[in-house]
Design a protein around this motif. Structure first.
Motif, mmCIF file in Angstrom:
data_model
loop_
_atom_site.group_PDB
_atom_site.id
_atom_site.type_symbol
_atom_site.label_atom_id
_atom_site.label_comp_id
_atom_site.label_asym_id
_atom_site.label_seq_id
_atom_site.Cartn_x
_atom_site.Cartn_y
_atom_site.Cartn_z
ATOM 1 N N UNK A 15 0.842 -1.203 0.000
ATOM 2 C CA UNK A 15 0.000 0.000 0.000
ATOM 3 C C UNK A 15 0.873 1.248 0.000
ATOM 4 N N UNK A 16 1.925 1.226 0.813
ATOM 5 C CA UNK A 16 2.861 2.347 0.884
ATOM 6 C C UNK A 16 3.431 2.691 -0.499
ATOM 7 N N UNK A 17 3.912 1.673 -1.199
ATOM 8 C CA UNK A 17 4.548 1.916 -2.501
ATOM 9 C C UNK A 17 3.549 2.422 -3.534
ATOM 10 N N UNK A 18 2.373 1.818 -3.581
ATOM 11 C CA UNK A 18 1.362 2.233 -4.557
ATOM 12 C C UNK A 18 0.860 3.639 -4.238
ATOM 13 N N UNK A 19 0.652 3.930 -2.958
ATOM 14 C CA UNK A 19 0.212 5.274 -2.574
ATOM 15 C C UNK A 19 1.278 6.315 -2.889
ATOM 16 N N UNK A 20 2.553 5.944 -2.709
ATOM 17 C CA UNK A 20 3.621 6.876 -3.035
ATOM 18 C C UNK A 20 3.601 7.225 -4.522
ATOM 19 N N UNK A 21 3.400 6.224 -5.357
ATOM 20 C CA UNK A 21 3.289 6.459 -6.801
ATOM 21 C C UNK A 21 2.102 7.384 -7.088
ATOM 22 N N UNK A 22 0.977 7.101 -6.407
ATOM 23 C CA UNK A 22 -0.242 7.891 -6.620
ATOM 24 C C UNK A 22 -0.122 9.316 -6.083
ATOM 25 N N UNK A 23 0.778 9.531 -5.142
ATOM 26 C CA UNK A 23 0.906 10.867 -4.552
ATOM 27 C C UNK A 23 1.549 11.868 -5.507
ATOM 28 N N UNK A 68 7.541 -8.149 -4.072
ATOM 29 C CA UNK A 68 6.765 -9.022 -4.962
ATOM 30 C C UNK A 68 5.341 -8.500 -5.110
ATOM 31 N N UNK A 69 4.738 -8.124 -3.999
ATOM 32 C CA UNK A 69 3.366 -7.621 -4.055
ATOM 33 C C UNK A 69 3.243 -6.345 -4.859
ATOM 34 N N UNK A 70 4.178 -5.440 -4.684
ATOM 35 C CA UNK A 70 4.152 -4.189 -5.435
ATOM 36 C C UNK A 70 4.347 -4.447 -6.918
ATOM 37 N N UNK A 71 5.223 -5.367 -7.267
ATOM 38 C CA UNK A 71 5.431 -5.700 -8.680
ATOM 39 C C UNK A 71 4.163 -6.287 -9.297
ATOM 40 N N UNK A 72 3.485 -7.154 -8.561
ATOM 41 C CA UNK A 72 2.241 -7.752 -9.070
ATOM 42 C C UNK A 72 1.157 -6.686 -9.233
ATOM 43 N N UNK A 73 0.980 -5.837 -8.227
ATOM 44 C CA UNK A 73 -0.012 -4.765 -8.325
ATOM 45 C C UNK A 73 0.330 -3.840 -9.486
#
Length: 104
Positions: A15-23, A68-73
């Motif tokens: 969630x942290x990584x995806x939210x950072x991208x979205x920010x 791994x999770x961030x890569x899949x998302x």
């Protein structure tokens, strides 16, 4: 209990990584707040799990789940390229995480 905390910490890392991208470089308030909250929560849960897990195992599993999770998302939801080498690399990360759980 420590393993459960560690898995949740890893999920928060995604969630942290995806939210950072979205920010968008912390220019969008809500994703920036989610980034900070999920990052802090992830580290807090990691630290709690390390009370009873070896630091090397805990940290490796935490980063493995996050990576791994961030890569899949990224491939499923964000349009990141899907390639055999990427999927194979994710599988290797997951194999390492599983192996660490089995020996830990």
């Amino acid at each position: 209990m420590a393993w459960s905390l560690l898995v949740v910490a890893g999920a928060l890392e995604i969630i942290f990584a995806v939210a950072m991208k979205s920010s968008d470089g912390f220019t969008r308030m809500l994703p920036a707040l989610v980034t900070v909250a999920s990052g802090l929560s992830s580290v807090l849960l990691l630290s709690l799990s390390l009370r009873s897990l070896p630091v090397g195992t805990g940290y490796a599993v935490w980063t493995g789940i996050g990576a791994a999770g961030t890569a899949v998302v990224g491939m499923i939801a964000l349009g990141d390229p899907v390639a055999t080498a990427r999927i194979s690399s994710i599988a290797l990360i997951l194999a390492g995480v599983i192996a660490l759980k089995l020996v830990g």
